[in-house]
Write a protein that holds these residues in place. Sequence first.
Motif, PDB file in Angstrom:
ATOM      1  N   UNK A 161       0.832  -1.197   0.000  1.00  0.00           N
ATOM      2  CA  UNK A 161       0.000   0.000   0.000  1.00  0.00           C
ATOM      3  C   UNK A 161       0.863   1.241   0.000  1.00  0.00           C
ATOM      4  N   UNK A 162       0.404   2.271  -0.704  1.00  0.00           N
ATOM      5  CA  UNK A 162       1.171   3.503  -0.748  1.00  0.00           C
ATOM      6  C   UNK A 162       0.317   4.679  -1.164  1.00  0.00           C
ATOM      7  N   UNK A 163       0.999   5.754  -1.538  1.00  0.00           N
ATOM      8  CA  UNK A 163       0.299   6.983  -1.892  1.00  0.00           C
ATOM      9  C   UNK A 163       0.736   7.434  -3.282  1.00  0.00           C
ATOM     10  N   UNK A 164      -0.230   7.815  -4.085  1.00  0.00           N
ATOM     11  CA  UNK A 164       0.069   8.288  -5.432  1.00  0.00           C
ATOM     12  C   UNK A 164       0.603   9.724  -5.369  1.00  0.00           C
ATOM     13  N   UNK A 165       1.862   9.899  -5.780  1.00  0.00           N
ATOM     14  CA  UNK A 165       2.469  11.229  -5.724  1.00  0.00           C
ATOM     15  C   UNK A 165       2.100  12.050  -6.954  1.00  0.00           C
ATOM     16  N   UNK A 166       2.246  11.431  -8.125  1.00  0.00           N
ATOM     17  CA  UNK A 166       1.883  12.095  -9.364  1.00  0.00           C
ATOM     18  C   UNK A 166       1.636  11.020 -10.416  1.00  0.00           C
ATOM     19  N   UNK A 225       4.543   6.347  -3.726  1.00  0.00           N
ATOM     20  CA  UNK A 225       5.406   6.327  -2.553  1.00  0.00           C
ATOM     21  C   UNK A 225       4.988   5.178  -1.640  1.00  0.00           C
ATOM     22  N   UNK A 226       5.860   4.151  -1.531  1.00  0.00           N
ATOM     23  CA  UNK A 226       5.593   3.015  -0.647  1.00  0.00           C
ATOM     24  C   UNK A 226       6.415   3.214   0.625  1.00  0.00           C
ATOM     25  N   UNK A 227       5.878   3.946   1.552  1.00  0.00           N
ATOM     26  CA  UNK A 227       6.554   4.246   2.823  1.00  0.00           C
ATOM     27  C   UNK A 227       8.006   4.667   2.598  1.00  0.00           C
ATOM     28  N   UNK A 228       8.213   5.602   1.698  1.00  0.00           N
ATOM     29  CA  UNK A 228       9.548   6.156   1.500  1.00  0.00           C
ATOM     30  C   UNK A 228      10.253   5.671   0.250  1.00  0.00           C
ATOM     31  N   UNK A 229       9.833   4.514  -0.293  1.00  0.00           N
ATOM     32  CA  UNK A 229      10.419   4.017  -1.534  1.00  0.00           C
ATOM     33  C   UNK A 229       9.519   4.408  -2.690  1.00  0.00           C
ATOM     34  N   UNK A 255       4.501   2.592 -11.512  1.00  0.00           N
ATOM     35  CA  UNK A 255       3.689   1.445 -11.881  1.00  0.00           C
ATOM     36  C   UNK A 255       2.413   1.917 -12.557  1.00  0.00           C
ATOM     37  N   UNK A 256       1.779   0.984 -13.250  1.00  0.00           N
ATOM     38  CA  UNK A 256       0.500   1.305 -13.875  1.00  0.00           C
ATOM     39  C   UNK A 256      -0.581   1.418 -12.817  1.00  0.00           C
ATOM     40  N   UNK A 257      -1.461   2.394 -12.980  1.00  0.00           N
ATOM     41  CA  UNK A 257      -2.603   2.574 -12.089  1.00  0.00           C
ATOM     42  C   UNK A 257      -3.830   2.077 -12.833  1.00  0.00           C
ATOM     43  N   UNK A 258      -4.625   1.219 -12.165  1.00  0.00           N
ATOM     44  CA  UNK A 258      -5.753   0.580 -12.824  1.00  0.00           C
ATOM     45  C   UNK A 258      -7.040   0.795 -12.033  1.00  0.00           C
ATOM     46  N   UNK A 311      -6.487  11.287  -8.588  1.00  0.00           N
ATOM     47  CA  UNK A 311      -5.980  12.524  -8.001  1.00  0.00           C
ATOM     48  C   UNK A 311      -4.697  12.252  -7.233  1.00  0.00           C
ATOM     49  N   UNK A 312      -3.812  13.204  -7.248  1.00  0.00           N
ATOM     50  CA  UNK A 312      -2.549  13.074  -6.529  1.00  0.00           C
ATOM     51  C   UNK A 312      -2.831  12.998  -5.029  1.00  0.00           C
ATOM     52  N   UNK A 313      -2.089  12.151  -4.349  1.00  0.00           N
ATOM     53  CA  UNK A 313      -2.235  12.016  -2.898  1.00  0.00           C
ATOM     54  C   UNK A 313      -3.159  10.885  -2.486  1.00  0.00           C
ATOM     55  N   UNK A 314      -3.851  10.255  -3.442  1.00  0.00           N
ATOM     56  CA  UNK A 314      -4.782   9.191  -3.073  1.00  0.00           C
ATOM     57  C   UNK A 314      -4.034   7.916  -2.655  1.00  0.00           C
ATOM     58  N   UNK A 315      -4.671   7.145  -1.765  1.00  0.00           N
ATOM     59  CA  UNK A 315      -4.097   5.878  -1.305  1.00  0.00           C
ATOM     60  C   UNK A 315      -4.290   4.829  -2.402  1.00  0.00           C
TER      61      UNK A 315
END
Length: 134
Positions: A53-58, A81-85, A89-92, A100-104
């Motif tokens: 799980x992570x956060x979409x930066x852009x 961003x996966x906890x700092x890494x 990747x493709x978003x589906x 939107x940027x920032x979404x989980x």
Amino acid sequence: MEYSVPIYWRNRISYYRLIGGKCKSCGKIFFPPQNTCPYCGSGNIEPVNLPRKGRLLTYTVSYNPPEGYKLQTPLIIGLIDLRGTKIIAQVTDISPGEISEGMEVEAVVRKIREDRTAGLIQYGYKFRPAISQR
Ligand SMILES: [Zn+2]
């Protein structure tokens, strides 16, 4: 932005198992894994499983993806961003108008591409909006 779609396609094999590299010298984690630490230059690297799980930066949307991916138009490629890494990747499971940027987001295994002539179907990780957010 320092990441690009061509770099993503070049390293896509690493996405099958979502494994990064961890530097035993400085402790930093990076993706895709490589033989030398991009932060301190050490060659003391071990494989490490990345969080799912992570956060979409852009993100970027391609309306003209490479051959073999046409059925997935528009193709959304995200910097996650996966906890700092940070990984690309493709978003589906989402349209360009909903993203939107920032979404989980969370990793799922999906069909990556299909070669009908050779009868090959490749699977790998993609990221979709996290279920808890819906
Ligand atoms: Zn290092």
